[in-house]
Design a protein around this motif. Structure first.
Motif, PDB file in Angstrom:
ATOM      1  N   LEU A   8      44.196  52.869  30.228  1.00  0.00           N
ATOM      2  CA  LEU A   8      43.968  52.845  31.671  1.00  0.00           C
ATOM      3  C   LEU A   8      42.484  53.021  31.943  1.00  0.00           C
ATOM      4  O   LEU A   8      41.794  53.755  31.230  1.00  0.00           O
ATOM      5  N   GLY A   9      41.997  52.359  32.974  1.00  0.00           N
ATOM      6  CA  GLY A   9      40.599  52.479  33.358  1.00  0.00           C
ATOM      7  C   GLY A   9      40.401  53.588  34.376  1.00  0.00           C
ATOM      8  O   GLY A   9      41.347  54.165  34.890  1.00  0.00           O
ATOM      9  N   MET A  10      39.152  53.860  34.666  1.00  0.00           N
ATOM     10  CA  MET A  10      38.787  54.860  35.675  1.00  0.00           C
ATOM     11  C   MET A  10      38.485  54.130  36.985  1.00  0.00           C
ATOM     12  O   MET A  10      37.678  53.199  37.001  1.00  0.00           O
ATOM     13  N   SER A  11      39.105  54.554  38.072  1.00  0.00           N
ATOM     14  CA  SER A  11      38.886  53.884  39.351  1.00  0.00           C
ATOM     15  C   SER A  11      37.434  53.992  39.805  1.00  0.00           C
ATOM     16  O   SER A  11      36.957  53.138  40.556  1.00  0.00           O
ATOM     17  N   THR A  12      36.710  54.989  39.341  1.00  0.00           N
ATOM     18  CA  THR A  12      35.303  55.139  39.721  1.00  0.00           C
ATOM     19  C   THR A  12      34.411  54.097  39.057  1.00  0.00           C
ATOM     20  O   THR A  12      33.280  53.892  39.484  1.00  0.00           O
ATOM     21  N   ASN A  13      34.906  53.423  38.025  1.00  0.00           N
ATOM     22  CA  ASN A  13      34.109  52.426  37.306  1.00  0.00           C
ATOM     23  C   ASN A  13      34.432  50.992  37.695  1.00  0.00           C
ATOM     24  O   ASN A  13      33.826  50.061  37.169  1.00  0.00           O
ATOM     25  N   ILE A  14      35.379  50.783  38.597  1.00  0.00           N
ATOM     26  CA  ILE A  14      35.843  49.435  38.924  1.00  0.00           C
ATOM     27  C   ILE A  14      34.804  48.691  39.770  1.00  0.00           C
ATOM     28  O   ILE A  14      34.089  49.302  40.560  1.00  0.00           O
ATOM     29  N   ARG A  15      34.726  47.355  39.560  1.00  0.00           N
ATOM     30  CA  ARG A  15      33.757  46.529  40.283  1.00  0.00           C
ATOM     31  C   ARG A  15      34.465  45.317  40.893  1.00  0.00           C
ATOM     32  O   ARG A  15      35.489  44.869  40.375  1.00  0.00           O
ATOM     33  N   PRO A  16      33.893  44.766  41.969  1.00  0.00           N
ATOM     34  CA  PRO A  16      34.474  43.553  42.550  1.00  0.00           C
ATOM     35  C   PRO A  16      34.544  42.439  41.505  1.00  0.00           C
ATOM     36  O   PRO A  16      33.639  42.283  40.683  1.00  0.00           O
ATOM     37  N   GLY A  17      35.648  41.686  41.523  1.00  0.00           N
ATOM     38  CA  GLY A  17      35.822  40.585  40.595  1.00  0.00           C
ATOM     39  C   GLY A  17      36.604  40.939  39.346  1.00  0.00           C
ATOM     40  O   GLY A  17      37.011  40.054  38.600  1.00  0.00           O
ATOM     41  N   ALA A  22      48.907  46.228  39.168  1.00  0.00           N
ATOM     42  CA  ALA A  22      49.545  47.226  40.029  1.00  0.00           C
ATOM     43  C   ALA A  22      50.996  47.362  39.590  1.00  0.00           C
ATOM     44  O   ALA A  22      51.704  46.366  39.451  1.00  0.00           O
ATOM     45  N   MET A  23      51.412  48.602  39.364  1.00  0.00           N
ATOM     46  CA  MET A  23      52.775  48.872  38.917  1.00  0.00           C
ATOM     47  C   MET A  23      53.361  49.974  39.779  1.00  0.00           C
ATOM     48  O   MET A  23      52.663  50.925  40.123  1.00  0.00           O
ATOM     49  N   GLY A  24      54.615  49.847  40.130  1.00  0.00           N
ATOM     50  CA  GLY A  24      55.236  50.894  40.913  1.00  0.00           C
ATOM     51  C   GLY A  24      56.574  50.482  41.486  1.00  0.00           C
ATOM     52  O   GLY A  24      57.185  49.519  41.043  1.00  0.00           O
ATOM     53  N   THR A  32      58.272  47.129  39.710  1.00  0.00           N
ATOM     54  CA  THR A  32      57.462  46.014  40.180  1.00  0.00           C
ATOM     55  C   THR A  32      56.107  46.023  39.483  1.00  0.00           C
ATOM     56  O   THR A  32      55.465  47.055  39.386  1.00  0.00           O
ATOM     57  N   VAL A  33      55.682  44.861  38.993  1.00  0.00           N
ATOM     58  CA  VAL A  33      54.387  44.711  38.339  1.00  0.00           C
ATOM     59  C   VAL A  33      53.737  43.442  38.857  1.00  0.00           C
ATOM     60  O   VAL A  33      54.382  42.404  38.976  1.00  0.00           O
ATOM     61  N   THR A  34      52.451  43.516  39.199  1.00  0.00           N
ATOM     62  CA  THR A  34      51.710  42.345  39.645  1.00  0.00           C
ATOM     63  C   THR A  34      50.263  42.479  39.198  1.00  0.00           C
ATOM     64  O   THR A  34      49.823  43.567  38.827  1.00  0.00           O
ATOM     65  N   ILE A  35      49.529  41.385  39.219  1.00  0.00           N
ATOM     66  CA  ILE A  35      48.111  41.422  38.862  1.00  0.00           C
ATOM     67  C   ILE A  35      47.293  40.831  39.998  1.00  0.00           C
ATOM     68  O   ILE A  35      47.819  40.114  40.850  1.00  0.00           O
ATOM     69  N   GLY A  36      46.006  41.135  40.001  1.00  0.00           N
ATOM     70  CA  GLY A  36      45.124  40.604  41.030  1.00  0.00           C
ATOM     71  C   GLY A  36      43.674  40.824  40.667  1.00  0.00           C
ATOM     72  O   GLY A  36      43.346  41.201  39.542  1.00  0.00           O
ATOM     73  N   ILE A  37      42.822  40.595  41.641  1.00  0.00           N
ATOM     74  CA  ILE A  37      41.377  40.738  41.483  1.00  0.00           C
ATOM     75  C   ILE A  37      40.886  41.723  42.536  1.00  0.00           C
ATOM     76  O   ILE A  37      41.326  41.701  43.687  1.00  0.00           O
ATOM     77  N   VAL A  38      39.941  42.574  42.155  1.00  0.00           N
ATOM     78  CA  VAL A  38      39.366  43.553  43.070  1.00  0.00           C
ATOM     79  C   VAL A  38      38.425  42.856  44.048  1.00  0.00           C
ATOM     80  O   VAL A  38      37.531  42.117  43.644  1.00  0.00           O
ATOM     81  N   GLN A  59      40.575  47.632  47.359  1.00  0.00           N
ATOM     82  CA  GLN A  59      41.171  46.447  47.972  1.00  0.00           C
ATOM     83  C   GLN A  59      41.314  45.367  46.910  1.00  0.00           C
ATOM     84  O   GLN A  59      40.356  45.016  46.229  1.00  0.00           O
ATOM     85  N   THR A  60      42.541  44.858  46.745  1.00  0.00           N
ATOM     86  CA  THR A  60      42.816  43.789  45.789  1.00  0.00           C
ATOM     87  C   THR A  60      43.657  42.708  46.449  1.00  0.00           C
ATOM     88  O   THR A  60      44.165  42.900  47.559  1.00  0.00           O
ATOM     89  N   ASP A  61      43.840  41.607  45.752  1.00  0.00           N
ATOM     90  CA  ASP A  61      44.775  40.595  46.228  1.00  0.00           C
ATOM     91  C   ASP A  61      46.103  40.683  45.480  1.00  0.00           C
ATOM     92  O   ASP A  61      46.930  39.793  45.566  1.00  0.00           O
ATOM     93  N   ALA A  62      46.309  41.784  44.749  1.00  0.00           N
ATOM     94  CA  ALA A  62      47.583  42.019  44.051  1.00  0.00           C
ATOM     95  C   ALA A  62      48.647  42.361  45.089  1.00  0.00           C
ATOM     96  O   ALA A  62      48.548  43.371  45.769  1.00  0.00           O
ATOM     97  N   THR A  63      49.634  41.503  45.219  1.00  0.00           N
ATOM     98  CA  THR A  63      50.666  41.673  46.239  1.00  0.00           C
ATOM     99  C   THR A  63      51.900  42.349  45.665  1.00  0.00           C
ATOM    100  O   THR A  63      52.463  41.881  44.681  1.00  0.00           O
ATOM    101  N   ILE A  64      52.298  43.455  46.273  1.00  0.00           N
ATOM    102  CA  ILE A  64      53.549  44.106  45.903  1.00  0.00           C
ATOM    103  C   ILE A  64      54.401  44.123  47.151  1.00  0.00           C
ATOM    104  O   ILE A  64      53.996  44.657  48.173  1.00  0.00           O
TER     105      ILE A  64
END
Length: 65
Positions: A8-17, A22-24, A32-38, A59-64
């Protein structure tokens, strides 16, 4: 068995693109599992119309749904 593990990554290190997963269980939908871009790693709650909430959102385009 013997499947690779993705750390798992750290949310403080995430960058656009960057790609995200997303899982939950939103709205009582199980496993539910989906993928997207920040789009934005620091979307302020005030920008989203939540003036009382003092959080930053990713903010992502990962739709759940």
């Amino acid at each position: 068995k013997d499947l690779p593990i993705i750390p798992l990554g750290m949310s403080t290190n995430i960058r656009p693109g960057e790609f995200v997963a997303a899982m939950g269980s939103p709205l009582s939908l199980h496993k539910t599992v989906t993928i997207g871009i920040v789009s934005s790693p620091l979307r302020a709650s005030k920008e989203l119309g939540m003036d009382r909430d003092k959080m930053d959102y990713i903010q992502t385009d990962a739709t759940i749904g």
